[in-house]
Enzyme design. Structure first.
Site, PDB file in Angstrom:
ATOM      1  N   ASN A 353      39.449  32.598  41.561  1.00  0.00           N
ATOM      2  CA  ASN A 353      38.524  33.173  40.928  1.00  0.00           C
ATOM      3  C   ASN A 353      37.394  34.020  42.085  1.00  0.00           C
ATOM      4  O   ASN A 353      37.819  34.271  43.181  1.00  0.00           O
ATOM      5  CB  ASN A 353      37.906  32.327  39.928  1.00  0.00           C
ATOM      6  CG  ASN A 353      37.467  32.941  38.616  1.00  0.00           C
ATOM      7  OD1 ASN A 353      36.783  34.011  38.655  1.00  0.00           O
ATOM      8  ND2 ASN A 353      37.927  32.690  37.464  1.00  0.00           N
ATOM      9  N   HIS A 355      35.040  33.001  44.025  1.00  0.00           N
ATOM     10  CA  HIS A 355      35.036  32.776  45.417  1.00  0.00           C
ATOM     11  C   HIS A 355      36.219  32.965  46.315  1.00  0.00           C
ATOM     12  O   HIS A 355      36.188  33.236  47.500  1.00  0.00           O
ATOM     13  CB  HIS A 355      34.698  31.000  45.478  1.00  0.00           C
ATOM     14  CG  HIS A 355      34.271  30.645  46.562  1.00  0.00           C
ATOM     15  ND1 HIS A 355      35.282  29.828  47.628  1.00  0.00           N
ATOM     16  CD2 HIS A 355      33.058  30.651  47.277  1.00  0.00           C
ATOM     17  CE1 HIS A 355      34.266  29.568  48.633  1.00  0.00           C
ATOM     18  NE2 HIS A 355      33.287  30.126  48.623  1.00  0.00           N
ATOM     19  N   CYS A 356      37.307  33.008  45.427  1.00  0.00           N
ATOM     20  CA  CYS A 356      38.977  33.025  46.162  1.00  0.00           C
ATOM     21  C   CYS A 356      38.930  34.586  46.705  1.00  0.00           C
ATOM     22  O   CYS A 356      39.646  34.856  47.489  1.00  0.00           O
ATOM     23  CB  CYS A 356      39.616  32.728  45.322  1.00  0.00           C
ATOM     24  SG  CYS A 356      39.831  31.180  44.558  1.00  0.00           S
ATOM     25  N   ILE A 357      38.084  35.551  45.962  1.00  0.00           N
ATOM     26  CA  ILE A 357      38.524  36.921  46.310  1.00  0.00           C
ATOM     27  C   ILE A 357      37.060  37.540  47.238  1.00  0.00           C
ATOM     28  O   ILE A 357      37.070  38.618  47.608  1.00  0.00           O
ATOM     29  CB  ILE A 357      38.504  37.708  45.062  1.00  0.00           C
ATOM     30  CG1 ILE A 357      37.199  37.624  44.180  1.00  0.00           C
ATOM     31  CG2 ILE A 357      39.839  37.537  44.273  1.00  0.00           C
ATOM     32  CD1 ILE A 357      37.106  38.674  43.193  1.00  0.00           C
TER      33      ILE A 357
END
Ligand code: KQY
Length: 365
Positions: A353, A355-357
């Site tokens: 989501n 934070h991951c991108i």
């Protein structure tokens, strides 16, 4: 740009917290047809909405492949810098550098990347383009980079409080797909030397059914030194319940690098999210096999937020708890505007989501 092989801690560098001031943020324009449905059409819309919000208070750099450059340039505000760079997928948290600071200048860390588990249980092959991005990004920013490619680590598997404490999970860092030849003590030493940390806080497991082998950024995050949010459900029949309970026990019995007892805020989870048949039909196969099957549970969590200079941007799933999560985070970040991002499900289908991108670049002089 210099490639360094000394120890960042000995050079006076440490990993600041995400809530420290930023110069900017890095993202990668989504393109992988087996990760993102319908040729990444919906994901690109969600990325563009997120990027516009981040760009209100910090510089944004978006990496786009040669064939996607025009699509990114057209979709993004003029203030966003789009640079052409090869990539295998779009998880900047995990493939862009982890930046460290000495209070004046910043340097990057170029960890080894093996697509969340390499040939053991990695999610795609090959991953060599992703593995080269951290160094290229340091080159673009003209910042020196530490060569840590011998050690496999993704940015989503660590959180720093900026005061010497690193949060992580055993499930990920001690798993067979990362650095199986290293002991827990070896890994602690490497994290302390490289991130300028004094204490590693280990949770046992991450979010239920998280395909990253339990990245910390779906289950727990610092909101200030000494305070964390923990992904939480009260549903005792959900396999997540026992995991969250275990995390709570560990956190409540821990002190951080400064000797503080942690204050834990239970951040509600959305109702479990399952991918639909229609969503699956929009995903291309990988090597002849589907990447997801209808009814598969996705790792949905509000803890996967991004803290920009002015905002906290939280995944919005169209769930009854969306508002509760925004309210709780608003009280924990009184100096920032907390916004729910509609359409975060289109990012979640890729396996992560907000934070991951994203990967923050700390402020430098
Ligand atoms: O959550 C992340 N940090 C990345 C997830 C990658 C999933 C690949 N399908």
């Amino acid at each position: 740009m210099k490639i360094l092989d000394s120890k960042p801690a000995e050079d006076g560098f440490y990993m600041p917290a995400e809530y420290s001031p930023h110069y900017g943020c890095i993202l990668i324009w989504p393109h992988r047809r087996d990760s993102w449905q319908n040729g990444a059409y919906a994901a690109r819309k969600a990325f563009a909405r997120l990027i516009e919000i981040i760009s209100r208070s910090e510089k944004v750099i978006v990496c786009a492949r040669y064939e996607d450059y025009d699509s990114a340039r057209e979709a993004l505000p003029d203030s966003v810098r789009v640079i052409e760079m090869s990539s295998d997928d779009s998880w900047a948290r995990d493939v862009a550098p982890t930046f460290i600071t000495n209070g004046k200048d910043i340097r990057g860390i170029d960890w080894g990347f093996n697509a969340w588990g390499g040939l053991y249980d990695g999610l795609y092959f090959p991953w060599d383009k992703d593995n080269k991005m951290a160094r290229k990004l340091c080159d673009c920013l003209d910042k020196d980079v530490y060569d840590m490619r011998r050690f496999i680590l993704e940015g989503g598997s660590i959180h720093s409080d900026g005061e010497g404490t690193i949060l992580t999970t055993e499930e990920c860092l001690l798993g067979k797909g990362r650095n199986p030849e290293l002991s827990r003590e070896d890994i602690e030493r490497i994290l302390c030397d490289t991130l300028g940390a004094k204490k590693i806080l280990w949770l046992r497991r991450g979010l239920y059914h998280d395909e990253t082998n339990g990245h910390i950024d779906n289950i727990c995050a610092f909101t200030s030194p000494g305070e964390v949010v923990l992904s939480w459900t009260d549903d005792t029949s959900d396999p997540q319940y026992e995991i969250s309970e275990e995390c709570l026990r560990i956190l409540e019995n821990s002190t951080d690098a400064k000797g503080r007892k942690l204050k834990v805020h239970k951040l509600p989870l959305p109702e479990p999210v399952f991918i639909t048949e229609e969503e699956c039909s929009g995903l291309d196969n990988m090597d002849g096999e589907p990447t997801r099957t209808p009814g598969e549970r996705l790792a949905a969590s509000y803890a996967n937020f991004y803290i920009s200079n002015k905002h906290v941007i939280v995944p919005g799933f169209g769930d009854k708890n969306d508002e509760k999560a925004v309210c709780m985070l608003s009280s924990l970040f009184p100096d920032r505007i907390v916004l729910g991002l509609p359409g975060a499900r289109d990012i979640l289908i890729g396996g992560g989501n907000i934070h991951c991108i994203t990967q923050q670049i700390p402020e430098f002089r």
